[in-house]
Motif scaffolding. Structure first.
Motif, PDB file in Angstrom:
ATOM      1  N   ALA A 128      62.072  68.599  36.737  1.00  0.00           N
ATOM      2  CA  ALA A 128      63.387  68.232  37.257  1.00  0.00           C
ATOM      3  C   ALA A 128      64.400  69.360  37.108  1.00  0.00           C
ATOM      4  CB  ALA A 128      63.899  66.973  36.555  1.00  0.00           C
ATOM      5  N   ALA A 129      64.143  70.322  36.203  1.00  0.00           N
ATOM      6  CA  ALA A 129      65.058  71.444  36.010  1.00  0.00           C
ATOM      7  C   ALA A 129      65.022  72.431  37.165  1.00  0.00           C
ATOM      8  CB  ALA A 129      64.732  72.168  34.708  1.00  0.00           C
ATOM      9  N   CYS A 130      64.011  72.329  38.016  1.00  0.00           N
ATOM     10  CA  CYS A 130      63.846  73.256  39.140  1.00  0.00           C
ATOM     11  C   CYS A 130      64.343  72.590  40.424  1.00  0.00           C
ATOM     12  CB  CYS A 130      62.371  73.655  39.250  1.00  0.00           C
ATOM     13  SG  CYS A 130      62.004  74.806  40.579  1.00  0.00           S
ATOM     14  N   LEU A 131      65.634  72.653  40.661  1.00  0.00           N
ATOM     15  CA  LEU A 131      66.277  72.034  41.833  1.00  0.00           C
ATOM     16  C   LEU A 131      65.910  70.558  41.982  1.00  0.00           C
ATOM     17  CD1 LEU A 131      66.127  74.765  44.641  1.00  0.00           C
ATOM     18  CD2 LEU A 131      67.935  74.314  42.970  1.00  0.00           C
ATOM     19  N   GLY A 132      65.707  69.889  40.848  1.00  0.00           N
ATOM     20  CA  GLY A 132      65.372  68.476  40.867  1.00  0.00           C
ATOM     21  C   GLY A 132      63.885  68.209  40.951  1.00  0.00           C
ATOM     22  N   ASN A 133      63.144  69.128  41.556  1.00  0.00           N
ATOM     23  CA  ASN A 133      61.688  69.023  41.715  1.00  0.00           C
ATOM     24  C   ASN A 133      61.216  70.340  42.327  1.00  0.00           C
ATOM     25  OD1 ASN A 133      59.013  68.444  42.736  1.00  0.00           O
ATOM     26  ND2 ASN A 133      59.504  66.266  42.626  1.00  0.00           N
ATOM     27  N   PRO A 134      60.172  70.960  41.802  1.00  0.00           N
ATOM     28  CA  PRO A 134      59.696  72.215  42.396  1.00  0.00           C
ATOM     29  C   PRO A 134      59.390  72.117  43.884  1.00  0.00           C
ATOM     30  CG  PRO A 134      58.704  71.919  40.239  1.00  0.00           C
ATOM     31  CD  PRO A 134      59.441  70.633  40.543  1.00  0.00           C
ATOM     32  N   VAL A 135      59.013  70.939  44.358  1.00  0.00           N
ATOM     33  CA  VAL A 135      58.769  70.776  45.802  1.00  0.00           C
ATOM     34  C   VAL A 135      60.040  71.041  46.594  1.00  0.00           C
ATOM     35  CG1 VAL A 135      58.057  69.148  47.595  1.00  0.00           C
ATOM     36  CG2 VAL A 135      56.891  69.141  45.397  1.00  0.00           C
ATOM     37  N   HIS A 136      61.195  70.641  46.049  1.00  0.00           N
ATOM     38  CA  HIS A 136      62.466  70.886  46.734  1.00  0.00           C
ATOM     39  C   HIS A 136      62.729  72.389  46.843  1.00  0.00           C
ATOM     40  CE1 HIS A 136      63.968  66.760  45.030  1.00  0.00           C
ATOM     41  NE2 HIS A 136      63.020  66.624  45.943  1.00  0.00           N
ATOM     42  N   ALA A 175      51.950  87.057  22.218  1.00  0.00           N
ATOM     43  CA  ALA A 175      51.257  86.299  23.258  1.00  0.00           C
ATOM     44  C   ALA A 175      52.059  85.046  23.555  1.00  0.00           C
ATOM     45  CB  ALA A 175      49.845  85.936  22.808  1.00  0.00           C
ATOM     46  N   TYR A 176      52.087  84.657  24.818  1.00  0.00           N
ATOM     47  CA  TYR A 176      52.832  83.478  25.251  1.00  0.00           C
ATOM     48  C   TYR A 176      51.899  82.560  26.038  1.00  0.00           C
ATOM     49  CZ  TYR A 176      56.843  86.324  24.009  1.00  0.00           C
ATOM     50  OH  TYR A 176      57.735  87.102  23.309  1.00  0.00           O
ATOM     51  N   GLU A 177      52.006  81.269  25.777  1.00  0.00           N
ATOM     52  CA  GLU A 177      51.200  80.291  26.496  1.00  0.00           C
ATOM     53  C   GLU A 177      52.113  79.198  27.017  1.00  0.00           C
ATOM     54  OE1 GLU A 177      47.039  77.772  26.196  1.00  0.00           O
ATOM     55  OE2 GLU A 177      47.768  78.914  24.460  1.00  0.00           O
ATOM     56  N   ALA A 178      52.017  78.936  28.317  1.00  0.00           N
ATOM     57  CA  ALA A 178      52.790  77.869  28.945  1.00  0.00           C
ATOM     58  C   ALA A 178      51.882  76.676  29.180  1.00  0.00           C
ATOM     59  CB  ALA A 178      53.378  78.347  30.271  1.00  0.00           C
ATOM     60  N   ARG A 179      52.353  75.498  28.767  1.00  0.00           N
ATOM     61  CA  ARG A 179      51.638  74.250  29.009  1.00  0.00           C
ATOM     62  C   ARG A 179      52.524  73.350  29.861  1.00  0.00           C
ATOM     63  NH1 ARG A 179      47.586  74.269  25.075  1.00  0.00           N
ATOM     64  NH2 ARG A 179      48.012  75.623  23.283  1.00  0.00           N
ATOM     65  N   ILE A 180      51.969  72.890  30.973  1.00  0.00           N
ATOM     66  CA  ILE A 180      52.702  72.003  31.875  1.00  0.00           C
ATOM     67  C   ILE A 180      51.881  70.736  32.052  1.00  0.00           C
ATOM     68  CG2 ILE A 180      53.732  71.727  34.158  1.00  0.00           C
ATOM     69  CD1 ILE A 180      53.931  74.770  34.332  1.00  0.00           C
ATOM     70  N   SER A 181      52.473  69.602  31.739  1.00  0.00           N
ATOM     71  CA  SER A 181      51.717  68.347  31.772  1.00  0.00           C
ATOM     72  C   SER A 181      51.166  68.089  33.170  1.00  0.00           C
ATOM     73  CB  SER A 181      52.591  67.181  31.308  1.00  0.00           C
ATOM     74  OG  SER A 181      53.744  67.048  32.099  1.00  0.00           O
ATOM     75  N   GLY A 182      49.897  67.737  33.207  1.00  0.00           N
ATOM     76  CA  GLY A 182      49.215  67.490  34.472  1.00  0.00           C
ATOM     77  C   GLY A 182      48.638  68.730  35.114  1.00  0.00           C
ATOM     78  N   LEU A 222      55.532  66.205  39.718  1.00  0.00           N
ATOM     79  CA  LEU A 222      56.141  67.415  39.179  1.00  0.00           C
ATOM     80  C   LEU A 222      57.553  67.172  38.641  1.00  0.00           C
ATOM     81  CD1 LEU A 222      55.017  70.181  41.697  1.00  0.00           C
ATOM     82  CD2 LEU A 222      54.140  69.707  39.420  1.00  0.00           C
ATOM     83  N   ARG A 223      58.248  66.196  39.153  1.00  0.00           N
ATOM     84  CA  ARG A 223      59.620  65.964  38.681  1.00  0.00           C
ATOM     85  C   ARG A 223      59.661  65.678  37.191  1.00  0.00           C
ATOM     86  NH1 ARG A 223      63.032  61.883  37.561  1.00  0.00           N
ATOM     87  NH2 ARG A 223      61.429  60.329  37.993  1.00  0.00           N
TER      88      ARG A 223
END
Length: 264
Positions: A197-205, A243-250, A177-178
């Motif tokens: 990485a924009a989300c506190l370095g990693n969304p898991v964090h 309409a909005y579409e979000a694409r997140i790799s993986g 996710l980073r």
């Protein structure tokens, strides 16, 4: 001393009337008094639960440097998610129920185990996560002109609105996710880009932060909870009819449409 019931009542009136209220900080909420702001949030949550709404998880806000800079707020916050906030992937949202909506792309965590620890590690979050999904959060503010500080947004349930989850779950162990890239498109054109990485370095964090914060407050995350981990890039004001579409790799993609104001 903050009149919690009065401030909660003002926000409730904004929900019901669709008319935003002036900023709360100052006379109604002491500047920087985050504890008082959470007391207002909790008062509203108690009312909503008593009215029959069902809590399904939590959302983390103010995790992205871009979003923090936009509002001059430099610490994360959280709010409560309810079942009636969920919008199906590809569904259409009636703008009549919103005041000044914006959209942002996020990673949603669906927990398979409780996280009751006041000290939460990344390993704890990984073990507790059943699956992850791409998500669009439709944020909204009951504060006029989005003129918010940390106390304004916290009191306003972290500027919550609605949320849309993708429907193809992924295992957390299968995605880094980073470095996961994100693009949010409107009519095929990018309107926001970012990465994990924009989300506190990693969304898991971010999820680890929320888990230990809620555990310390006596309301820990539990199995089955949905956690919106925070924006991966700048939020975007909603255009009626778009309409909005979000694409997140993986992770794949998730899409939402909006009605027009006239239809609303």
């Amino acid at each position: 001393m903050t009149d919690v019931a009065r401030v909660a009542g003002l926000l409730r009136s904004a929900y019901e009337s669709g008319t935003p209220v002036p900023p709360l900080r100052g006379d109604l909420l002491p500047v920087g008094d985050v504890d008082a702001a959470y007391a207002v949030q909790q008062a509203q949550v108690a009312d909503w639960l008593a009215a029959g709404r069902r809590r399904v998880g939590a959302k983390i806000g103010l995790t992205s440097p871009a979003v923090q800079q936009a509002f001059g707020v430099y610490q994360p916050d959280f709010g409560v998610l309810f079942a009636d906030m969920a919008v199906p992937d590809g569904g259409e949202v009636d703008l009549g129920g919103l005041i000044q909506p914006r959209v942002e792309a996020e990673v949603a965590f669906v927990l398979g185990a409780d996280l009751p620890f006041e000290r939460v590690t990344v390993a704890d979050v990984i073990r507790a996560t059943d699956h992850i999904l791409p998500a669009v959060e439709i944020v909204d503010s009951r504060i006029a002109g989005w003129d918010i500080s940390i106390v304004d947004t916290v009191a306003d349930n972290a500027s919550s609105g609605l949320f849309v989850l993708g429907n193809q779950p992924r295992r957390l162990s299968d995605v880094d996710l980073r470095v996961a890239g994100m693009v949010l498109e409107q009519a095929g054109e990018p309107v926001s880009v970012g990465a994990g990485a924009a989300c506190l370095g990693n969304p898991v964090h971010a999820v680890a932060w929320l888990a230990q914060t809620l555990a310390a407050a006596g309301s820990p995350l539990a199995a089955g909870d949905v956690v919106l981990s925070g924006a991966l890039g700048p939020m975007v004001s909603v255009t009626p009819g778009a309409a909005y579409e979000a694409r997140i790799s993986g992770l794949g993609s998730v899409r939402v449409c909006f009605g027009t104001r006239e239809e609303a």
